[in-house]
Design a protein around this motif. Sequence first.
Motif, PDB file in Angstrom:
ATOM      1  N   ARG A  59      73.720  27.018 -29.305  1.00 50.84           N
ATOM      2  CA  ARG A  59      73.086  27.602 -30.495  1.00 50.84           C
ATOM      3  C   ARG A  59      72.104  28.691 -30.089  1.00 50.84           C
ATOM      4  O   ARG A  59      72.064  29.772 -30.682  1.00 50.84           O
ATOM      5  N   ASN A  60      71.291  28.401 -29.083  1.00 46.02           N
ATOM      6  CA  ASN A  60      70.284  29.371 -28.643  1.00 46.02           C
ATOM      7  C   ASN A  60      70.913  30.596 -27.996  1.00 46.02           C
ATOM      8  O   ASN A  60      70.311  31.675 -27.980  1.00 46.02           O
ATOM      9  N   VAL A  62      73.393  32.344 -28.890  1.00 45.06           N
ATOM     10  CA  VAL A  62      73.998  33.320 -29.796  1.00 45.06           C
ATOM     11  C   VAL A  62      73.285  34.664 -29.725  1.00 45.06           C
ATOM     12  O   VAL A  62      73.909  35.720 -29.864  1.00 45.06           O
ATOM     13  N   SER A  63      71.978  34.645 -29.489  1.00 44.37           N
ATOM     14  CA  SER A  63      71.211  35.892 -29.433  1.00 44.37           C
ATOM     15  C   SER A  63      71.389  36.637 -28.114  1.00 44.37           C
ATOM     16  O   SER A  63      70.922  37.761 -27.979  1.00 44.37           O
ATOM     17  N   LYS A  64      72.073  36.014 -27.143  1.00 46.58           N
ATOM     18  CA  LYS A  64      72.224  36.645 -25.834  1.00 46.58           C
ATOM     19  C   LYS A  64      73.673  36.864 -25.416  1.00 46.58           C
ATOM     20  O   LYS A  64      74.010  37.907 -24.853  1.00 46.58           O
ATOM     21  N   ASP A  66      77.848  36.995 -25.924  1.00 43.89           N
ATOM     22  CA  ASP A  66      78.929  37.191 -26.885  1.00 43.89           C
ATOM     23  C   ASP A  66      79.823  35.949 -26.915  1.00 43.89           C
ATOM     24  O   ASP A  66      80.302  35.494 -25.873  1.00 43.89           O
ATOM     25  N   ALA A  83      70.608  39.687 -22.098  1.00 44.28           N
ATOM     26  CA  ALA A  83      71.406  39.826 -23.314  1.00 44.28           C
ATOM     27  C   ALA A  83      72.655  40.634 -22.983  1.00 44.28           C
ATOM     28  O   ALA A  83      72.624  41.550 -22.156  1.00 44.28           O
ATOM     29  N   ASP A 222      67.106  46.752 -29.330  1.00 46.94           N
ATOM     30  CA  ASP A 222      66.646  46.581 -30.707  1.00 46.94           C
ATOM     31  C   ASP A 222      65.121  46.552 -30.793  1.00 46.94           C
ATOM     32  O   ASP A 222      64.539  45.738 -31.514  1.00 46.94           O
ATOM     33  N   GLN A 224      62.863  45.787 -28.503  1.00 47.15           N
ATOM     34  CA  GLN A 224      62.151  44.867 -27.608  1.00 47.15           C
ATOM     35  C   GLN A 224      62.482  45.201 -26.161  1.00 47.15           C
ATOM     36  O   GLN A 224      63.658  45.233 -25.784  1.00 47.15           O
ATOM     37  N   ARG A 226      63.339  44.507 -22.633  1.00 46.58           N
ATOM     38  CA  ARG A 226      63.953  43.308 -22.066  1.00 46.58           C
ATOM     39  C   ARG A 226      63.746  43.178 -20.568  1.00 46.58           C
ATOM     40  O   ARG A 226      63.577  42.078 -20.055  1.00 46.58           O
ATOM     41  N   SER A 247      71.847  47.412 -31.304  1.00 44.32           N
ATOM     42  CA  SER A 247      73.004  46.631 -31.736  1.00 44.32           C
ATOM     43  C   SER A 247      73.719  47.294 -32.905  1.00 44.32           C
ATOM     44  O   SER A 247      74.920  47.095 -33.105  1.00 44.32           O
TER      45      SER A 247
END
Length: 387
Positions: A59-60, A62-64, A66, A83, A222, A224, A226, A247
Motif C-alpha cells: 500500500r505504501n 504506490v507513491s514510489k 509502478d 520514486a 512534483d 519535492q 528527492r 508526474s
Amino acid sequence: MAYAFSLGDVAFLRSPEGASALDACARLNAGSIADVTAARRTAGERFASAVLETVELRRNAVSKIDSPADWLFTGDALQQASAAPVARHRAARLAGRDVHDVTCSVGADLVELARVTRRCAGSDLDEVRLAMARHNSRVAGVAPALLRADALAPSTRETVVVADPARRDSAGRRAWRPADFVPPLDELAAVYAGRDLVVKCSPGIDPAAVPWASEVELVSLDGQVREACLWSAGLAGVSRRATVLRSDGPSWTVTDADPDDVGAAEPGEWIIDPDGAVVRAGLVRHYAARHGLWQLDERIAYLTGDRPPPGVRAFRVLESGAYREKELRAALRRLDVGRLEILVRGLDVDPDALRRRLKPRGAGELSVVLTRIGRSPRAFLCRAERT
C-alpha cells in the motif's frame, strides 16, 4: 519497529500458497486485532506477520513504485528506494552501458537500470533483500544478474558502478556525515577510484565532502526535492545540475553551463519561488536568465518578473509595502482574507505562529510573500495562480 523478514518468509510469500494468502489478506490491517486473527487463520501463525507487513508495504509503495501489487519489500528498503520517475531519469543517463548496482537492495532502482542498460548486475550483502530483488525483477519482466557481494569488494570490471548507501543506522537514526553511511561514502569512492561511479545521496549533501564528484545533480519530483545524485568525471556533463520531474507535465533541467547574467531590480508583476532543486543546486540566476526574470535581492532566492514561466505556481502581486505585522493584519481585514498562505525567505518569521497572530477570518484566499530587499523587510499580498 519494522518486521524483520527471513528467507523462509520470502520463500513463502513467493509460493502459490503465499500469493493466495496475500490476496486474501489484501484489505486487512495489522493494527486491528480482528484482522490479525483473520491473517493467522489464512496464513498460519508462522507467516501471518510477514503477510500483513507485506500488504501494508505494498500500500505504501504506490507513491514510489509502478504497479507494486506483486512486489516484496522490507520497511527500510522501501523507505530508501527512489520514486520510479527519479530512478528512470537516472537510468536514462546510463542507457546502453554495462552497469552494476552494488547496493541493489530489493531492486527498486535495479529494475529501471535493467530496462535500458546493455548488461546489468545487482548485488547486496543482505540475502533477504537479494531474494526479494530476484522476485521483483521477475515481476517487472527484467533479468539482471544477481549476486551476494560486499559493495566495498569489487566483483565486476569495466562497469558503471551505481550505489545508494544507507543513511540510517540500525536504530533508525539518520546519518548526516558521509563517513557514517553504509558503506561509508569516502571508502566507496576510494574503492572505485578511476571507475565511472554514480551515488545517490540525500539532497543536503555538502559538495565539499565529496570532492571526487565532478557533477552534483539535485532532483525534485512534483515540487519535492528527492535526492542528490553524484556523478564521477567520466559521466559528468556539468558541475551543478537541477532536474525537475513532473508526474503530470514536462520535465526539465538547468545547469551551471547556462547563462546567469541577471541581477536584482524592482519587483515586477509576479513573484516566483523557484523549485527546491534549483535553489539547492545554486542555479537560481541561471533559471531566472532562462525565463527573463530577475531577483528581488541578490542574496534571496525569490525571483520576479512581468511574465512567469509556463507550468509553475506563481504569485501575482496585488499589493506590496514594508512588512509590519499591524499593517498586514489591517490589509487582510480590508481584503476579507480568511485562508492565508505565508511564504518566507530571508526573515526570521515562523509562518504558523504569524498566521495565529494575524487571525484571518474573512471569506477570501490570498498568499503573503515575506522577504527582505536589502535590509528592509517587505510584504507582498499575492494571488497564487498556476501558469
